[in-house]
Design an enzyme around this catalytic site. Structure first.
Site, mmCIF file in Angstrom:
data_model
loop_
_atom_site.group_PDB
_atom_site.id
_atom_site.type_symbol
_atom_site.label_atom_id
_atom_site.label_comp_id
_atom_site.label_asym_id
_atom_site.label_seq_id
_atom_site.Cartn_x
_atom_site.Cartn_y
_atom_site.Cartn_z
ATOM 1 N N SER A 1 -1.564 -5.297 -8.954
ATOM 2 C CA SER A 1 -0.785 -5.840 -7.850
ATOM 3 C C SER A 1 0.351 -6.769 -8.270
ATOM 4 O O SER A 1 1.153 -6.420 -9.130
ATOM 5 C CB SER A 1 -1.715 -6.484 -6.828
ATOM 6 O OG SER A 1 -2.285 -5.462 -6.016
ATOM 7 N N TYR B 1 -0.439 -3.904 -1.900
ATOM 8 C CA TYR B 1 -0.719 -4.807 -3.011
ATOM 9 C C TYR B 1 -1.219 -6.145 -2.482
ATOM 10 O O TYR B 1 -1.097 -6.449 -1.292
ATOM 11 C CB TYR B 1 0.534 -5.013 -3.888
ATOM 12 C CG TYR B 1 1.592 -5.861 -3.236
ATOM 13 C CD1 TYR B 1 1.648 -7.241 -3.460
ATOM 14 C CD2 TYR B 1 2.523 -5.307 -2.373
ATOM 15 C CE1 TYR B 1 2.604 -8.027 -2.836
ATOM 16 C CE2 TYR B 1 3.478 -6.080 -1.756
ATOM 17 C CZ TYR B 1 3.516 -7.448 -1.986
ATOM 18 O OH TYR B 1 4.457 -8.221 -1.360
ATOM 19 N N CYS B 2 -1.802 -6.927 -3.383
ATOM 20 C CA CYS B 2 -2.221 -8.304 -3.098
ATOM 21 C C CYS B 2 -1.953 -9.104 -4.372
ATOM 22 O O CYS B 2 -0.906 -8.922 -4.985
ATOM 23 C CB CYS B 2 -3.673 -8.357 -2.626
ATOM 24 S SG CYS B 2 -4.873 -7.683 -3.800
ATOM 25 N N THR B 3 -2.877 -9.934 -4.790
ATOM 26 C CA THR B 3 -2.672 -10.694 -6.022
ATOM 27 C C THR B 3 -3.015 -9.845 -7.238
ATOM 28 O O THR B 3 -2.218 -9.722 -8.158
ATOM 29 C CB THR B 3 -3.502 -11.997 -6.012
ATOM 30 O OG1 THR B 3 -3.160 -12.760 -4.843
ATOM 31 C CG2 THR B 3 -3.227 -12.836 -7.242
#
Length: 181
Positions: free
Chosen positions: A138, A110-112
């Site tokens: 995310s 995941y990220c933002t």
């Protein structure tokens, strides 16, 4: 033979035109992946793949023996991240942190919003990981699902690194304290 060449060129041209016509178009996102926040969902459907390699926050949270990998930079990770997640970065993807991980173990990256993590997940698959998913939406989707975040000290936090101010506008103010610097 000449007719076959002409037909192949015509088909290639048609496929090229069709690919240009679909660039930037929204895809049909399954209900299981939608975050419930229309402004974010509209942005995500044009940006992130909603395919069998994408999981929702609730699906990710229910996976057994899952390893969460954070594909953001360390200063973003330090503000808030999924509990127990390992930071692998993005600009300088650090896969040394997962060198001893069983390549068949479920991994959720995941990220933002899912853009950087989708690319990091592809790199993990190329390195032999066989059970890698991108967390669709995310960190935003995780928080909108009511799931907890922790800070650099492992303590619960309501702070959320939004990458920048513009990206912070795609989630409601009620999501928590938005941080981007």
């Amino acid at each position: 033979m000449r007719l076959l060449i002409i037909m192949k060129r015509a088909l290639a041209s048609l496929l090229f035109v069709l690919s240009l016509a679909t660039c930037g178009r929204a895809q049909n996102v399954p209900a299981r992946l939608q975050t419930g926040y229309d402004q974010l969902d509209q942005k995500l459907e044009k940006l992130i793949s909603a395919d069998e390699l994408a999981v929702s926050a609730k699906e990710a949270a229910s996976l057994d023996n899952v390893l969460f990998l954070d594909a953001r930079e360390s200063f973003e990770y330090d503000v808030s991240h999924l509990p127990g997640a390992i930071n692998i970065g993005y600009d300088n993807l650090n896969l040394k942190t997962v060198k001893d991980v069983d390549k068949s173990r479920p991994v959720v990256v995941y990220c933002t919003v899912g853009y950087r993590s989708e690319r990091a997940a592809k790199k993990l698959r190329k390195r032999g990981f066989t059970n890698v998913y991108n967390l669709y939406g995310s960190l935003y989707a995780w928080k909108l699902a009511g799931l907890p975040l922790e800070d650099a000290n492992g303590k619960p936090t309501e702070r959320l690194h939004t990458y920048n101010e513009k990206w912070g506008s795609f989630v409601p103010d009620s999501i928590g304290e938005k941080v981007w610097e």
